[in-house]
Enzyme design. Structure first.
Site, short mmCIF file in Angstrom:
data_model
loop_
_atom_site.label_atom_id
_atom_site.label_comp_id
_atom_site.label_asym_id
_atom_site.label_seq_id
_atom_site.Cartn_x
_atom_site.Cartn_y
_atom_site.Cartn_z
N GLU A 38 0.85 -1.20 0.00
CA GLU A 38 0.00 0.00 0.00
C GLU A 38 0.88 1.24 0.00
OE1 GLU A 38 -3.29 0.99 -0.22
OE2 GLU A 38 -2.33 2.94 0.02
N HIS A 56 -25.42 -1.64 -0.93
CA HIS A 56 -26.53 -1.51 -1.87
C HIS A 56 -27.40 -2.77 -1.90
CE1 HIS A 56 -25.68 2.40 -3.56
NE2 HIS A 56 -24.39 2.10 -3.51
N ILE A 341 -13.36 -0.42 -10.24
CA ILE A 341 -14.34 -0.82 -9.21
C ILE A 341 -14.97 0.45 -8.64
CG2 ILE A 341 -14.76 -2.28 -7.19
CD1 ILE A 341 -13.57 -3.89 -9.47
N SER A 343 -18.76 2.57 -7.89
CA SER A 343 -19.93 2.13 -7.13
C SER A 343 -20.67 1.05 -7.91
CB SER A 343 -20.85 3.33 -6.90
OG SER A 343 -21.87 2.97 -6.04
C1 LIG Z 1 -18.48 9.49 -3.49
C2 LIG Z 1 -18.52 7.99 -3.58
C3 LIG Z 1 -19.57 7.30 -2.99
C4 LIG Z 1 -19.61 5.91 -3.08
N1 LIG Z 1 -20.58 5.25 -2.40
C5 LIG Z 1 -20.60 3.90 -2.41
C6 LIG Z 1 -21.57 3.21 -1.65
O1 LIG Z 1 -22.35 3.81 -0.93
N2 LIG Z 1 -21.62 1.86 -1.75
C7 LIG Z 1 -20.76 1.16 -2.54
O2 LIG Z 1 -20.89 -0.06 -2.62
N3 LIG Z 1 -19.78 1.79 -3.24
C8 LIG Z 1 -19.67 3.14 -3.17
N4 LIG Z 1 -18.68 3.81 -3.83
C9 LIG Z 1 -17.68 3.03 -4.54
C10 LIG Z 1 -16.61 2.48 -3.58
O3 LIG Z 1 -16.15 3.49 -2.71
C11 LIG Z 1 -15.44 1.94 -4.40
O4 LIG Z 1 -15.94 1.03 -5.33
C12 LIG Z 1 -14.40 1.23 -3.56
O5 LIG Z 1 -14.01 2.01 -2.46
C13 LIG Z 1 -13.20 0.90 -4.42
O6 LIG Z 1 -12.25 0.26 -3.63
P1 LIG Z 1 -10.83 -0.09 -4.21
O7 LIG Z 1 -10.18 -0.95 -3.21
O8 LIG Z 1 -10.95 -0.58 -5.60
O9 LIG Z 1 -10.09 1.32 -4.36
P2 LIG Z 1 -9.34 2.21 -3.26
O10 LIG Z 1 -10.07 2.29 -2.01
O11 LIG Z 1 -9.02 3.50 -3.94
O12 LIG Z 1 -8.01 1.40 -2.98
C14 LIG Z 1 -6.92 1.40 -3.86
C15 LIG Z 1 -5.67 1.45 -3.00
O13 LIG Z 1 -4.54 1.29 -3.84
C16 LIG Z 1 -3.50 2.11 -3.33
N5 LIG Z 1 -2.56 2.33 -4.43
C17 LIG Z 1 -2.80 2.96 -5.60
N6 LIG Z 1 -1.70 2.95 -6.37
C18 LIG Z 1 -0.75 2.28 -5.68
C19 LIG Z 1 0.61 1.96 -5.95
N7 LIG Z 1 1.20 2.32 -7.08
N8 LIG Z 1 1.31 1.27 -5.01
C20 LIG Z 1 0.72 0.90 -3.83
N9 LIG Z 1 -0.56 1.20 -3.53
C21 LIG Z 1 -1.28 1.88 -4.44
C22 LIG Z 1 -4.24 3.36 -2.88
O14 LIG Z 1 -3.50 4.14 -1.96
C23 LIG Z 1 -5.51 2.77 -2.28
O15 LIG Z 1 -5.39 2.54 -0.90
C24 LIG Z 1 -18.60 5.20 -3.79
C25 LIG Z 1 -17.56 5.91 -4.37
C26 LIG Z 1 -17.50 7.29 -4.25
C27 LIG Z 1 -16.34 8.03 -4.83
#
Ligand SMILES: Cc1cc2nc3c(=O)[nH]c(=O)nc-3n(C[C@H](O)[C@H](O)[C@H](O)COP(=O)(O)OP(=O)(O)OC[C@H]3O[C@@H](n4cnc5c(N)ncnc54)[C@H](O)[C@@H]3O)c2cc1C
Length: 489
Positions: A38, A56, A341, A343
């Site tokens: 991370e 959801h 990934i 919402s």
């Molecule tokens: C305003 C908003 C409201 C939402 N509401 C909902 C909801 O109510 N319900 C729902 O189901 N979904 C919701 N979503 C969608 C949901 O938040 C996302 O789908 C989810 O958080 C994505 O998770 P992730 O792990 O893919 O991404 P992230 O949480 O962004 O995780 C990616 C991680 O990778 C790390 N990273 C990136 N590049 C590197 C690198 N080069 N080296 C090491 N680490 C790295 C980052 O620091 C981060 O910690 C919402 C999104 C938004 C923006």
């Protein structure tokens, strides 16, 4: 040139958001050598910490999409997952409200979509809706009701997933952004400022930066387009305004502006859905606020903006495919993309993670179940939720629970110490885990006291305590004595 530490693992997960941490926990059920990398000081600080926290219902998503494939099964996994990990989760239900005849027809279409998928949904008349939610706009015609929709603290869940993964043998490397990646024979190599890591399989869970990571490998078949959502959070006096999460009828672009009771009970309104140029554009705007307030008041007219205590924005990782991308790269063997990934990614994450296990098996990775896998993490004491009798007992066993540090949210020293012992390294890490500093004063009172506890627990100088990792130190020199004396008076 710095001599970097070299290491080799079977599976490297890049990104500790809800997707990466969910996958880490699923993989920790097997005898595998797994490392999560991370870039931030703690997990869950990407899009995962800045969203609506809604689990959801599973009736929104267009049939045939991966969003539809994973959302409803994800929803169904939440009660057990949150119970095992002792994470705050409320099945408070979702209402999709119709304000005119045309919207009522759309609501009926969503009802059909939900029923076809096996979602527990039904139509409610105007009277039934208003009986359930008396503060809704009285002229509404009816609503779709999904009682199994819920609300969770997304950061708390990501932190709990990571804590449990570590408990089951997964390794975590923080403050190490992957800056370069390449293929060497059948191995993939990841370079960070301190490490060169070889892995048989790399899981790309880098959220907004998933396309950048893919490109480091020379894999260039999708792009991530940032779409920002602003959110506004109210104080606890809004606790009883609505119980269910209130949705309008969605547009083709977004689910619209919602009124959201958080799992702690206070209200949140939002989000907007605006395409932005920068992946890290976390600004809130007066225009966004006006649109959100107008949208929220069209559902719940008595919403009072004077009770707003915090505002934030999160950025969705929308993909050029307009859907999730959950597949092994067609170009780089052993590179698994969990990209785009957006919402409902929070809801879908547990189901995506379960599917990753299947994909690993299909790819011929030996997946031997771990006989001593421990699904539960140690229970969290949430002092303000205990009865008076229970509080007395807890204080008797550990007097640190008798000292309230965050007065707005009634968070005790015992809870903060526990958060640090579970992995919090920063002020934000403590705040997101136990809510110290998340109340009306936003840490104005308790921050120096929390810093003092972090410093003591981690054995680091007071001035090295950061808000969110290296570079965010809160003071330049040790003014600890002065600060703590002032707030204690
Ligand atoms: C305003 C908003 C409201 C939402 N509401 C909902 C909801 O109510 N319900 C729902 O189901 N979904 C919701 N979503 C969608 C949901 O938040 C996302 O789908 C989810 O958080 C994505 O998770 P992730 O792990 O893919 O991404 P992230 O949480 O962004 O995780 C990616 C991680 O990778 C790390 N990273 C990136 N590049 C590197 C690198 N080069 N080296 C090491 N680490 C790295 C980052 O620091 C981060 O910690 C919402 C999104 C938004 C923006």
């Amino acid at each position: 040139m710095i001599d970097k530490t070299r290491c080799s693992v079977q599976i490297a997960i890049v990104g500790g958001g809800i997707v990466g941490t969910s996958v880490a926990r699923e993989l920790s059920k097997y005898n595998l050598d797994v490392l999560l990398i991370e870039k931030e000081a703690e997990v869950g600080w990407g899009t995962t910490k800045a969203n609506s926290g809604i689990v959801h219902g599973g009736f929104h998503e267009v049939p045939g999409t991966l969003k539809a494939k994973y959302c409803f099964p994800g929803n169904q996994m939440f009660p057990q997952l949150c119970e095992e990990l002792d994470v705050s989760f409320k099945q408070n239900g979702i209402l999709m409200v119709a304000r005119n005849e045309e919207e009522m027809k759309t609501v009926e279409q969503y009802l059909e979509r939900g029923l076809e998928r096996g979602v527990n949904v039904r139509l409610l008349s105007r009277e039934e809706v208003l009986k359930l939610e008396p503060h809704l706009e009285p002229s509404i015609l009816g609503a779709l009701y999904a009682p199994e929709g819920g609300s969770v603290m997304p950061f708390e869940l990501a932190a709990a997933l990571m804590e449990n993964s570590i408990q089951n043998g997964v390794q975590l490397l923080t403050e190490n952004p992957v800056t370069n990646a390449w293929v060497e024979g059948d191995q993939k190599v990841l370079e960070t400022p301190a490490y060169i890591i070889k892995a048989q399989v790399v899981i790309n869970a880098a959220g907004l930066f998933a396309d950048d990571l893919a490109r480091m490998f020379g894999d260039d078949y999708f792009t991530i387009r940032p779409r920002k959502g602003e959110e506004y959070l109210f104080d606890m006096t809004t606790k009883d305004l609505v119980k269910s999460t209130i949705f309008p009828v969605p547009s083709t672009k977004s689910k619209g502006i919602l009124v959201i009771p958080t799992s702690e009970g206070n209200l949140m309104i939002g989000p907007t859905g605006d395409d932005v140029l920068e992946k890290e554009d976390l600004t809130t705007t007066t225009d966004g606020f006006s649109r959100i307030l107008e949208g929220a008041r069209s559902l719940v007219p008595s919403i009072d903006p004077r009770k707003i205590i915090a505002q934030f924005a999160g950025v969705r990782a929308a993909s050029s495919r307009h859907d999730f991308i959950v597949e092994f790269s067609p170009n780089i063997p052993g590179l698994l993309h969990l990209a785009g990934i957006e919402s409902p990614g929070l809801t879908a994450a547990p189901a995506i993670a379960a599917d990753v296990v299947q994909m690993m098996k299909d790819a011929g990775i030996k997946m031997e179940p771990k006989i001593d896998f421990e699904p539960r993490r140690r229970k969290v004491i949430r002092f303000h939720r205990l009865s008076r009798k229970e509080q007395d007992q807890v204080i008797k066993e550990n007097p640190a629970y008798g000292r309230v540090i965050c007065r707005c949210e009634t968070i005790t020293e015992g809870e903060i110490i526990d958060a640090v012992r579970r992995g919090a390294r920063t002020l934000d890490g403590v705040k997101f885990r136990v809510r110290a500093g998340a109340g009306r004063c936003q840490g104005g009172f308790c921050q120096p006291l929390v810093m003092e506890i972090i410093s003591r627990e981690l054995g680091i100088p007071f001035e090295q305590v950061t808000k969110r990792g290296t570079g965010s130190e809160q003071i330049r020199y040790a003014a600890k004595e002065l600060l703590t004396r002032e707030v204690e008076q």
